[in-house]
Design a protein around this motif. Structure first.
Motif, PDB file in Angstrom:
ATOM      1  N   LEU A   1     -35.899   6.456  12.247  1.00  0.00           N
ATOM      2  CA  LEU A   1     -35.553   7.825  12.613  1.00  0.00           C
ATOM      3  C   LEU A   1     -34.043   8.005  12.606  1.00  0.00           C
ATOM      4  O   LEU A   1     -33.320   7.247  13.254  1.00  0.00           O
ATOM      5  N   ASP A   2     -33.608   9.014  11.891  1.00  0.00           N
ATOM      6  CA  ASP A   2     -32.183   9.334  11.835  1.00  0.00           C
ATOM      7  C   ASP A   2     -31.789  10.381  12.871  1.00  0.00           C
ATOM      8  O   ASP A   2     -30.613  10.510  13.193  1.00  0.00           O
ATOM      9  N   ASP A   3     -32.776  11.121  13.366  1.00  0.00           N
ATOM     10  CA  ASP A   3     -32.526  12.198  14.323  1.00  0.00           C
ATOM     11  C   ASP A   3     -33.540  12.101  15.459  1.00  0.00           C
ATOM     12  O   ASP A   3     -34.749  12.214  15.223  1.00  0.00           O
ATOM     13  N   PRO A   4     -33.097  11.900  16.699  1.00  0.00           N
ATOM     14  CA  PRO A   4     -34.037  11.791  17.820  1.00  0.00           C
ATOM     15  C   PRO A   4     -34.933  13.016  17.984  1.00  0.00           C
ATOM     16  O   PRO A   4     -36.037  12.909  18.523  1.00  0.00           O
ATOM     17  N   ALA A   5     -34.473  14.164  17.505  1.00  0.00           N
ATOM     18  CA  ALA A   5     -35.261  15.386  17.635  1.00  0.00           C
ATOM     19  C   ALA A   5     -36.574  15.309  16.862  1.00  0.00           C
ATOM     20  O   ALA A   5     -37.503  16.075  17.127  1.00  0.00           O
ATOM     21  N   ALA A   6     -36.647  14.390  15.916  1.00  0.00           N
ATOM     22  CA  ALA A   6     -37.885  14.235  15.140  1.00  0.00           C
ATOM     23  C   ALA A   6     -38.935  13.409  15.878  1.00  0.00           C
ATOM     24  O   ALA A   6     -40.078  13.328  15.422  1.00  0.00           O
ATOM     25  N   ALA A   7     -38.572  12.823  17.003  1.00  0.00           N
ATOM     26  CA  ALA A   7     -39.483  11.897  17.687  1.00  0.00           C
ATOM     27  C   ALA A   7     -40.770  12.572  18.150  1.00  0.00           C
ATOM     28  O   ALA A   7     -41.872  12.052  17.918  1.00  0.00           O
ATOM     29  N   GLU A   8     -40.643  13.724  18.805  1.00  0.00           N
ATOM     30  CA  GLU A   8     -41.840  14.378  19.329  1.00  0.00           C
ATOM     31  C   GLU A   8     -42.763  14.901  18.227  1.00  0.00           C
ATOM     32  O   GLU A   8     -43.978  14.652  18.285  1.00  0.00           O
ATOM     33  N   PRO A   9     -42.249  15.623  17.227  1.00  0.00           N
ATOM     34  CA  PRO A   9     -43.156  16.065  16.157  1.00  0.00           C
ATOM     35  C   PRO A   9     -43.745  14.902  15.370  1.00  0.00           C
ATOM     36  O   PRO A   9     -44.880  14.981  14.899  1.00  0.00           O
ATOM     37  N   LEU A  10     -43.009  13.801  15.253  1.00  0.00           N
ATOM     38  CA  LEU A  10     -43.565  12.630  14.598  1.00  0.00           C
ATOM     39  C   LEU A  10     -44.708  12.048  15.421  1.00  0.00           C
ATOM     40  O   LEU A  10     -45.755  11.679  14.878  1.00  0.00           O
ATOM     41  N   ALA A  11     -44.518  11.985  16.731  1.00  0.00           N
ATOM     42  CA  ALA A  11     -45.589  11.502  17.606  1.00  0.00           C
ATOM     43  C   ALA A  11     -46.830  12.369  17.455  1.00  0.00           C
ATOM     44  O   ALA A  11     -47.954  11.861  17.372  1.00  0.00           O
ATOM     45  N   ASP A  12     -46.639  13.688  17.418  1.00  0.00           N
ATOM     46  CA  ASP A  12     -47.774  14.595  17.234  1.00  0.00           C
ATOM     47  C   ASP A  12     -48.482  14.323  15.911  1.00  0.00           C
ATOM     48  O   ASP A  12     -49.719  14.328  15.836  1.00  0.00           O
ATOM     49  N   ALA A  13     -47.695  14.084  14.858  1.00  0.00           N
ATOM     50  CA  ALA A  13     -48.267  13.840  13.532  1.00  0.00           C
ATOM     51  C   ALA A  13     -49.064  12.541  13.505  1.00  0.00           C
ATOM     52  O   ALA A  13     -50.151  12.478  12.904  1.00  0.00           O
ATOM     53  N   LEU A  14     -48.545  11.507  14.145  1.00  0.00           N
ATOM     54  CA  LEU A  14     -49.259  10.235  14.184  1.00  0.00           C
ATOM     55  C   LEU A  14     -50.571  10.354  14.971  1.00  0.00           C
ATOM     56  O   LEU A  14     -51.607   9.839  14.547  1.00  0.00           O
ATOM     57  N   VAL A  15     -50.517  11.037  16.086  1.00  0.00           N
ATOM     58  CA  VAL A  15     -51.734  11.240  16.884  1.00  0.00           C
ATOM     59  C   VAL A  15     -52.757  12.034  16.081  1.00  0.00           C
ATOM     60  O   VAL A  15     -53.949  11.693  16.049  1.00  0.00           O
ATOM     61  N   ALA A  16     -52.304  13.090  15.412  1.00  0.00           N
ATOM     62  CA  ALA A  16     -53.218  13.917  14.614  1.00  0.00           C
ATOM     63  C   ALA A  16     -53.840  13.113  13.481  1.00  0.00           C
ATOM     64  O   ALA A  16     -54.995  13.344  13.104  1.00  0.00           O
ATOM     65  N   GLY A  17     -53.088  12.150  12.946  1.00  0.00           N
ATOM     66  CA  GLY A  17     -53.611  11.330  11.857  1.00  0.00           C
ATOM     67  C   GLY A  17     -54.462  10.166  12.318  1.00  0.00           C
ATOM     68  O   GLY A  17     -55.091   9.501  11.491  1.00  0.00           O
ATOM     69  N   GLY A  18     -54.458   9.900  13.619  1.00  0.00           N
ATOM     70  CA  GLY A  18     -55.319   8.846  14.152  1.00  0.00           C
ATOM     71  C   GLY A  18     -54.642   7.539  14.484  1.00  0.00           C
ATOM     72  O   GLY A  18     -55.322   6.531  14.721  1.00  0.00           O
ATOM     73  N   LEU A  19     -53.303   7.519  14.544  1.00  0.00           N
ATOM     74  CA  LEU A  19     -52.574   6.291  14.890  1.00  0.00           C
ATOM     75  C   LEU A  19     -51.596   6.578  16.041  1.00  0.00           C
ATOM     76  O   LEU A  19     -50.415   6.862  15.810  1.00  0.00           O
TER      77      LEU A  19
ATOM     78  N   ALA B   1     -46.651  17.451   8.178  1.00  0.00           N
ATOM     79  CA  ALA B   1     -48.009  17.582   7.635  1.00  0.00           C
ATOM     80  C   ALA B   1     -48.292  16.429   6.678  1.00  0.00           C
ATOM     81  O   ALA B   1     -49.409  15.882   6.656  1.00  0.00           O
ATOM     82  N   THR B   2     -47.289  16.043   5.890  1.00  0.00           N
ATOM     83  CA  THR B   2     -47.454  14.902   4.989  1.00  0.00           C
ATOM     84  C   THR B   2     -47.660  13.617   5.780  1.00  0.00           C
ATOM     85  O   THR B   2     -48.498  12.776   5.415  1.00  0.00           O
ATOM     86  N   VAL B   3     -46.913  13.448   6.865  1.00  0.00           N
ATOM     87  CA  VAL B   3     -47.082  12.262   7.714  1.00  0.00           C
ATOM     88  C   VAL B   3     -48.500  12.205   8.267  1.00  0.00           C
ATOM     89  O   VAL B   3     -49.147  11.153   8.238  1.00  0.00           O
ATOM     90  N   THR B   4     -49.003  13.325   8.735  1.00  0.00           N
ATOM     91  CA  THR B   4     -50.364  13.357   9.269  1.00  0.00           C
ATOM     92  C   THR B   4     -51.379  12.997   8.187  1.00  0.00           C
ATOM     93  O   THR B   4     -52.301  12.192   8.414  1.00  0.00           O
ATOM     94  N   ALA B   5     -51.223  13.558   6.994  1.00  0.00           N
ATOM     95  CA  ALA B   5     -52.159  13.288   5.911  1.00  0.00           C
ATOM     96  C   ALA B   5     -52.118  11.819   5.494  1.00  0.00           C
ATOM     97  O   ALA B   5     -53.166  11.172   5.306  1.00  0.00           O
ATOM     98  N   LEU B   6     -50.908  11.262   5.362  1.00  0.00           N
ATOM     99  CA  LEU B   6     -50.775   9.871   4.964  1.00  0.00           C
ATOM    100  C   LEU B   6     -51.303   8.930   6.040  1.00  0.00           C
ATOM    101  O   LEU B   6     -51.883   7.882   5.744  1.00  0.00           O
ATOM    102  N   THR B   7     -51.096   9.311   7.302  1.00  0.00           N
ATOM    103  CA  THR B   7     -51.606   8.496   8.406  1.00  0.00           C
ATOM    104  C   THR B   7     -53.123   8.487   8.410  1.00  0.00           C
ATOM    105  O   THR B   7     -53.756   7.421   8.575  1.00  0.00           O
ATOM    106  N   ALA B   8     -53.727   9.628   8.201  1.00  0.00           N
ATOM    107  CA  ALA B   8     -55.192   9.699   8.150  1.00  0.00           C
ATOM    108  C   ALA B   8     -55.736   8.866   6.984  1.00  0.00           C
ATOM    109  O   ALA B   8     -56.753   8.187   7.120  1.00  0.00           O
ATOM    110  N   GLU B   9     -55.037   8.905   5.852  1.00  0.00           N
ATOM    111  CA  GLU B   9     -55.445   8.102   4.698  1.00  0.00           C
ATOM    112  C   GLU B   9     -55.318   6.605   5.003  1.00  0.00           C
ATOM    113  O   GLU B   9     -56.158   5.816   4.596  1.00  0.00           O
ATOM    114  N   ALA B  10     -54.269   6.228   5.724  1.00  0.00           N
ATOM    115  CA  ALA B  10     -54.078   4.830   6.088  1.00  0.00           C
ATOM    116  C   ALA B  10     -55.191   4.348   7.007  1.00  0.00           C
ATOM    117  O   ALA B  10     -55.716   3.246   6.856  1.00  0.00           O
ATOM    118  N   VAL B  11     -55.535   5.164   7.972  1.00  0.00           N
ATOM    119  CA  VAL B  11     -56.621   4.827   8.895  1.00  0.00           C
ATOM    120  C   VAL B  11     -57.933   4.638   8.118  1.00  0.00           C
ATOM    121  O   VAL B  11     -58.697   3.679   8.361  1.00  0.00           O
TER     122      VAL B  11
END
Length: 207
Positions: free
Chosen positions: A19-37, A193-203
């Motif tokens: 992560l280059d910007d701490p502000a991305a931490a929360e939306p990234l967490a949401d994306a990972l949870v939505a994708g199943g990880l 949205a891409t992170v969520t999709a890729l995470t779901a595919e990984a799962v």
């Protein structure tokens, strides 16, 4: 340690995040949870790492750890930020000792029998196998597991959707680490949205 091992093993994949910007931490967490990880290893490869870990820890939806930890001072910073586990690229007795002081799980890196034996002497039996792709891959993990039946591995490096099942098929592999579902460019662009999709595919690939 056992609870973290259960969390890591239960998810089977640990997203390795830069992560280059701490502000991305929360939306990234949401994306990972939505994708199943609901787990992440935030690496100390940028100055934003500690702040990002803190924000992700406060988010509460993911189990967050610190990666690329090479010094006791980084252990202190990671734990102060809220990291629940610490991952290192290699084996450092000083780092393991500092993790033990803070009562957080240490996952040091090892790729040889000598390093594994050194880790066992420190009381560590869950190890990051890194860099996996250039150190023999899944076949190397399986070979090392033969004389070290008590060790569980988290291979990382060169793992993606095309080979994740090869690693997870090895009985001694607790989980794998990878960054293919959390592209740095997508995070920087705010494309969660891409992170969520890729995470779901990984799962799905690991199922």
């Amino acid at each position: 340690m056992s609870s973290i091992v259960d969390v890591v093993g239960g998810n089977r994949i640990v997203p390795v995040v830069v992560l280059d910007d701490p502000a991305a931490a929360e939306p990234l967490a949401d994306a990972l949870v939505a994708g199943g990880l609901p787990i992440a290893e935030v690496t100390f490869r940028t100055d934003a790492a500690a702040a990002a870990i803190a924000r992700m820890a406060r988010h509460g939806g993911v189990t967050v750890g610190a990666g690329t930890v090479t010094t006791p001072a980084q252990v202190d910073a990671a734990v102060a930020a809220g990291a629940k586990f610490v991952v290192s690229p290699g084996l450092s007795a000083a780092v393991v000792t500092r993790c033990r002081f803070h009562n957080v799980a240490a996952l040091p890196g090892a790729t040889t029998a000598t390093e594994i034996m050194a880790a066992l002497e420190l009381g560590v039996d869950v190890l990051k196998f890194f860099p996996a792709g250039t150190s023999g891959g899944a076949r190397a993990v399986a070979a090392l597991a033969a004389p070290f039946a008590q060790v569980r591995f988290v291979p990382t490096g060169g793992i993606d959707a095309s080979n994740v099942r090869d690693y997870l098929a090895v009985p001694s592999v607790l989980a794998v680490g990878g960054s293919w579902m959390v592209p740095r460019a997508s995070i920087a662009a705010g494309d969660f949205a891409t992170v969520t999709a890729l995470t779901a595919e990984a799962v799905a690939a690991a199922a």
